[in-house]
Design a protein around this motif. Structure first.
Motif, PDB file in Angstrom:
ATOM      1  N   ILE A 143       0.837  -1.203   0.000  1.00  0.00           N
ATOM      2  CA  ILE A 143       0.000   0.000   0.000  1.00  0.00           C
ATOM      3  C   ILE A 143       0.872   1.254   0.000  1.00  0.00           C
ATOM      4  O   ILE A 143       0.584   2.233  -0.706  1.00  0.00           O
ATOM      5  N   SER A 144       1.954   1.227   0.794  1.00  0.00           N
ATOM      6  CA  SER A 144       2.858   2.390   0.827  1.00  0.00           C
ATOM      7  C   SER A 144       3.469   2.645  -0.542  1.00  0.00           C
ATOM      8  O   SER A 144       3.565   3.805  -0.990  1.00  0.00           O
ATOM      9  N   SER A 145       3.906   1.584  -1.219  1.00  0.00           N
ATOM     10  CA  SER A 145       4.485   1.729  -2.557  1.00  0.00           C
ATOM     11  C   SER A 145       3.452   2.262  -3.544  1.00  0.00           C
ATOM     12  O   SER A 145       3.740   3.138  -4.378  1.00  0.00           O
ATOM     13  N   PHE A 146       2.239   1.758  -3.415  1.00  0.00           N
ATOM     14  CA  PHE A 146       1.164   2.217  -4.300  1.00  0.00           C
ATOM     15  C   PHE A 146       0.873   3.708  -4.092  1.00  0.00           C
ATOM     16  O   PHE A 146       0.773   4.480  -5.046  1.00  0.00           O
ATOM     17  N   LEU A 147       0.780   4.115  -2.813  1.00  0.00           N
ATOM     18  CA  LEU A 147       0.494   5.512  -2.520  1.00  0.00           C
ATOM     19  C   LEU A 147       1.671   6.421  -2.892  1.00  0.00           C
ATOM     20  O   LEU A 147       1.461   7.584  -3.270  1.00  0.00           O
ATOM     21  N   ALA A 148       2.898   5.899  -2.802  1.00  0.00           N
ATOM     22  CA  ALA A 148       4.064   6.707  -3.180  1.00  0.00           C
ATOM     23  C   ALA A 148       4.037   7.035  -4.670  1.00  0.00           C
ATOM     24  O   ALA A 148       4.377   8.156  -5.080  1.00  0.00           O
ATOM     25  N   VAL A 149       3.643   6.068  -5.498  1.00  0.00           N
ATOM     26  CA  VAL A 149       3.514   6.326  -6.938  1.00  0.00           C
ATOM     27  C   VAL A 149       2.404   7.344  -7.202  1.00  0.00           C
ATOM     28  O   VAL A 149       2.546   8.274  -8.008  1.00  0.00           O
ATOM     29  N   GLU A 150       1.302   7.189  -6.480  1.00  0.00           N
ATOM     30  CA  GLU A 150       0.197   8.135  -6.616  1.00  0.00           C
ATOM     31  C   GLU A 150       0.617   9.547  -6.207  1.00  0.00           C
ATOM     32  O   GLU A 150       0.169  10.536  -6.798  1.00  0.00           O
ATOM     33  N   ASP A 151       1.483   9.634  -5.196  1.00  0.00           N
ATOM     34  CA  ASP A 151       1.928  10.937  -4.700  1.00  0.00           C
ATOM     35  C   ASP A 151       2.612  11.741  -5.806  1.00  0.00           C
ATOM     36  O   ASP A 151       2.369  12.943  -5.963  1.00  0.00           O
ATOM     37  N   HIS A 152       3.465  11.080  -6.578  1.00  0.00           N
ATOM     38  CA  HIS A 152       4.154  11.778  -7.678  1.00  0.00           C
ATOM     39  C   HIS A 152       3.158  12.287  -8.718  1.00  0.00           C
ATOM     40  O   HIS A 152       3.281  13.420  -9.222  1.00  0.00           O
ATOM     41  N   ILE A 153       2.174  11.468  -9.024  1.00  0.00           N
ATOM     42  CA  ILE A 153       1.182  11.860 -10.041  1.00  0.00           C
ATOM     43  C   ILE A 153       0.333  13.026  -9.546  1.00  0.00           C
ATOM     44  O   ILE A 153       0.141  14.044 -10.251  1.00  0.00           O
ATOM     45  N   LEU A 154      -0.173  12.909  -8.302  1.00  0.00           N
ATOM     46  CA  LEU A 154      -1.061  13.948  -7.771  1.00  0.00           C
ATOM     47  C   LEU A 154      -0.303  15.249  -7.504  1.00  0.00           C
ATOM     48  O   LEU A 154      -0.870  16.345  -7.649  1.00  0.00           O
ATOM     49  N   LEU A 155       0.962  15.146  -7.119  1.00  0.00           N
ATOM     50  CA  LEU A 155       1.755  16.361  -6.895  1.00  0.00           C
ATOM     51  C   LEU A 155       1.927  17.139  -8.199  1.00  0.00           C
ATOM     52  O   LEU A 155       1.804  18.384  -8.228  1.00  0.00           O
ATOM     53  N   ALA A 156       2.187  16.409  -9.281  1.00  0.00           N
ATOM     54  CA  ALA A 156       2.334  17.075 -10.583  1.00  0.00           C
ATOM     55  C   ALA A 156       1.025  17.731 -11.001  1.00  0.00           C
ATOM     56  O   ALA A 156       1.016  18.873 -11.527  1.00  0.00           O
ATOM     57  N   LEU A 157      -0.092  17.060 -10.771  1.00  0.00           N
ATOM     58  CA  LEU A 157      -1.396  17.640 -11.125  1.00  0.00           C
ATOM     59  C   LEU A 157      -1.716  18.858 -10.263  1.00  0.00           C
ATOM     60  O   LEU A 157      -2.325  19.820 -10.723  1.00  0.00           O
ATOM     61  N   THR A 158      -1.323  18.803  -8.984  1.00  0.00           N
ATOM     62  CA  THR A 158      -1.578  19.932  -8.078  1.00  0.00           C
ATOM     63  C   THR A 158      -0.800  21.160  -8.504  1.00  0.00           C
ATOM     64  O   THR A 158      -1.298  22.300  -8.447  1.00  0.00           O
ATOM     65  N   GLN A 185     -10.732   8.433 -12.241  1.00  0.00           N
ATOM     66  CA  GLN A 185     -11.694   9.524 -12.066  1.00  0.00           C
ATOM     67  C   GLN A 185     -11.207  10.626 -11.138  1.00  0.00           C
ATOM     68  O   GLN A 185     -11.702  11.756 -11.202  1.00  0.00           O
ATOM     69  N   LEU A 186     -10.214  10.297 -10.274  1.00  0.00           N
ATOM     70  CA  LEU A 186      -9.763  11.271  -9.276  1.00  0.00           C
ATOM     71  C   LEU A 186      -9.220  12.548  -9.913  1.00  0.00           C
ATOM     72  O   LEU A 186      -9.613  13.657  -9.492  1.00  0.00           O
ATOM     73  N   PRO A 187      -8.340  12.504 -10.920  1.00  0.00           N
ATOM     74  CA  PRO A 187      -7.807  13.758 -11.496  1.00  0.00           C
ATOM     75  C   PRO A 187      -8.870  14.612 -12.178  1.00  0.00           C
ATOM     76  O   PRO A 187      -8.731  15.835 -12.273  1.00  0.00           O
ATOM     77  N   THR A 188      -9.926  13.981 -12.658  1.00  0.00           N
ATOM     78  CA  THR A 188     -10.964  14.724 -13.369  1.00  0.00           C
ATOM     79  C   THR A 188     -12.094  15.164 -12.461  1.00  0.00           C
ATOM     80  O   THR A 188     -13.046  15.805 -12.919  1.00  0.00           O
ATOM     81  N   GLY A 189     -12.010  14.799 -11.175  1.00  0.00           N
ATOM     82  CA  GLY A 189     -13.063  15.178 -10.240  1.00  0.00           C
ATOM     83  C   GLY A 189     -14.223  14.224 -10.221  1.00  0.00           C
ATOM     84  O   GLY A 189     -15.242  14.490  -9.569  1.00  0.00           O
ATOM     85  N   GLY A 190     -14.103  13.099 -10.910  1.00  0.00           N
ATOM     86  CA  GLY A 190     -15.177  12.128 -10.944  1.00  0.00           C
ATOM     87  C   GLY A 190     -15.344  11.392  -9.617  1.00  0.00           C
ATOM     88  O   GLY A 190     -16.389  10.793  -9.370  1.00  0.00           O
ATOM     89  N   MET A 191     -14.307  11.419  -8.752  1.00  0.00           N
ATOM     90  CA  MET A 191     -14.382  10.825  -7.423  1.00  0.00           C
ATOM     91  C   MET A 191     -13.699  11.736  -6.435  1.00  0.00           C
ATOM     92  O   MET A 191     -12.639  12.301  -6.716  1.00  0.00           O
ATOM     93  N   ARG A 192     -14.319  11.905  -5.280  1.00  0.00           N
ATOM     94  CA  ARG A 192     -13.722  12.748  -4.241  1.00  0.00           C
ATOM     95  C   ARG A 192     -12.549  12.016  -3.586  1.00  0.00           C
ATOM     96  O   ARG A 192     -12.522  10.805  -3.517  1.00  0.00           O
ATOM     97  N   MET A 193     -11.590  12.816  -3.090  1.00  0.00           N
ATOM     98  CA  MET A 193     -10.429  12.234  -2.430  1.00  0.00           C
ATOM     99  C   MET A 193     -10.843  11.405  -1.212  1.00  0.00           C
ATOM    100  O   MET A 193     -10.289  10.333  -0.954  1.00  0.00           O
ATOM    101  N   ALA A 194     -11.819  11.930  -0.445  1.00  0.00           N
ATOM    102  CA  ALA A 194     -12.259  11.199   0.751  1.00  0.00           C
ATOM    103  C   ALA A 194     -12.805   9.828   0.370  1.00  0.00           C
ATOM    104  O   ALA A 194     -12.538   8.829   1.048  1.00  0.00           O
ATOM    105  N   ASP A 195     -13.576   9.758  -0.734  1.00  0.00           N
ATOM    106  CA  ASP A 195     -14.118   8.462  -1.172  1.00  0.00           C
ATOM    107  C   ASP A 195     -13.014   7.543  -1.672  1.00  0.00           C
ATOM    108  O   ASP A 195     -13.050   6.326  -1.445  1.00  0.00           O
ATOM    109  N   TYR A 196     -12.041   8.143  -2.346  1.00  0.00           N
ATOM    110  CA  TYR A 196     -10.921   7.347  -2.867  1.00  0.00           C
ATOM    111  C   TYR A 196     -10.112   6.732  -1.713  1.00  0.00           C
ATOM    112  O   TYR A 196      -9.771   5.544  -1.738  1.00  0.00           O
ATOM    113  N   LEU A 197      -9.827   7.557  -0.699  1.00  0.00           N
ATOM    114  CA  LEU A 197      -9.072   7.061   0.453  1.00  0.00           C
ATOM    115  C   LEU A 197      -9.876   6.026   1.236  1.00  0.00           C
ATOM    116  O   LEU A 197      -9.322   5.064   1.763  1.00  0.00           O
TER     117      LEU A 197
END
Length: 414
Positions: free
Chosen positions: A157-172, A369-381
């Motif tokens: 899970i940590s490895s999965f979230l670490a990859v997501e962190d790079h993607i979401l940081l770039a989008l932010t 759907q998360l980057p496009t707003g199709g799913m809220r972060m709270a629901d994703y987590l």
């Protein structure tokens, strides 16, 4: 790289990291535990003691040789002293005596059978000790293996979230993703890092306890192989160690009764001696001689000791029968209970694995759907948390299944 392959990538990274440590299996720990447990040396010593007892018994009924020397001087002074008709005034005796009790072969075999029975009881006790050690070490090994799986899950899970962190940081940074949602994600990532560290510490702590139980001095990281698949069905009671122990106890009680009867049989002994016995006056040089004889002993009355000894032996027999019946009930009851627990556990594993497929599908869909707003972060987590909980539940139930099978395989009664 497609996002749907992130779970496979993180799993591969995890396997590569785990491969860096030592890998040991259950057989290694069982071997070390038995090697470092003194109880088996104690049992070997008791067997040697039994062989010595057997040799001592044979010696008791063998030829007994003794040497006796007596020098007596009984002076008579002014008419005062022992009667010379009795003491001869002086006496010198040097005798070498031999004696042997005549015992039948059946008598000897019956007495020696006691040691044979005790030897078989020691064999049974050793098997129980091996099984007890095997059950204890296997339980701890399975617990450690469960900790390892929980740690691997946390790493995944940590490895999965670490990859997501790079993607979401770039989008932010490009304002394509809400900064608030990213901070919420960052908190979840840091919390997961703590969970991973706690899982690692729990594994190392239980691994240290496993090493302690097996007499191993080692604090290094060790990868544990899966416990071997074993037959979940124990042997029937009539083939169990407890039934064998009951049979040995029965044979021992019967043998004790036969020995009691033998103790009240007539005893015949032959004896002989040779040497020198003289009062010195007269033909002292000719007082060398020898003698042979036969003795017969028949117990007639001993205050009913034989009767009481047999009554005590009968009480032991009745107690053995009661305990044997209770052991059977306990054995069969535990088997039924453990089989019921195993059935429930397998149903829970199947149900959890089905839900796990849906939870994983939801996470994969949410990633898109998360980057496009199709799913809220709270629901994703929340979806990730549900996935983790379901994976943890599957692991717990599989570990519970291993433990139940271990109990059935090494079934021991309290």
């Amino acid at each position: 790289m497609k996002k749907g392959k992130l779970f496979l990538l993180s799993g591969a990274m995890l396997v590569a990291a785990a491969a860096l440590g030592q890998k040991k299996d259950l057989s290694f720990y069982l071997s070390m535990a038995r090697q470092h447990t003194p109880v088996f040396d104690d049992l070997a010593g008791q067997r040697r003691s039994l062989s010595l007892d057997s040799a001592k018994l044979k010696a008791i009924y063998g030829i007994q040789v003794s040497a006796d020397v007596n020098l007596i001087y009984a002076p008579v002074i002014h008419g005062w002293g022992y009667d010379k008709a009795i003491t001869n005034g002086q006496d010198i005796t040097g005798i070498l005596s031999l004696k042997k009790e005549i015992v039948s072969r059946d008598n000897m075999q019956t007495r020696l059978q006691q040691f044979s029975i005790q030897g078989k009881q020691l064999d049974n006790q050793e098997t129980i000790s091996r099984r007890s050690i095997g059950q204890t070490v296997t339980e701890q090994y399975i617990a450690c293996y469960g900790d390892q799986l929980q740690y691997l899950l946390a790493r995944e899970i940590s490895s999965f979230l670490a990859v997501e962190d790079h993607i979401l940081l770039a989008l932010t940074r490009t304002a394509s993703f809400s900064q608030t949602d990213y901070l919420l994600f960052k908190v979840a990532l840091q919390t997961q890092d703590l969970t991973e560290k706690e899982a690692r510490g729990r594994f190392l702590n239980d691994l240290g306890l496993l090493n302690y139980q097996c007499g191993i001095v080692d604090t290094s990281w060790t990868e544990l192989a899966p416990p071997p698949a074993e037959d979940a069905q124990p042997v029937a009671f009539n083939q169990s160690l407890y039934y064998q122990q009951n049979q040995l106890d029965s044979i021992q009680i019967d043998n004790t009764a036969r020995v009691i009867h033998l103790n009240y049989k007539p005893k015949i002994s032959v004896f002989g001696d040779g040497g020198y016995s003289s009062s010195l006056p007269g033909q002292a040089a000719k007082n060398f001689g020898a003698s042979i004889g036969l003795s017969y002993s028949l117990p007639i009355y001993d205050g009913q000791q034989k009767k009481y000894a047999l009554l005590q032996n009968n009480l032991l027999s009745e107690s053995r029968q009661r305990h044997a019946a209770q052991r059977r009930r306990q054995y069969e009851g535990i088997v039924m209970q453990l089989n019921q627990q195993l059935h429930i556990c397998e149903e829970q594993i199947n149900a959890s694995e089905k839900r796990l497929l849906y939870a994983k599908t939801l996470i994969i869909a949410g990633k898109k759907q998360l980057p496009t707003g199709g799913m809220r972060m709270a629901d994703y987590l929340m979806g990730i948390n549900n996935y983790m909980n379901l994976r943890a539940t599957v692991i717990q139930n599989k570990i519970k299944r291993f433990l139940i099978i271990n109990q059935l395989h090494n079934l021991l009664l309290p």
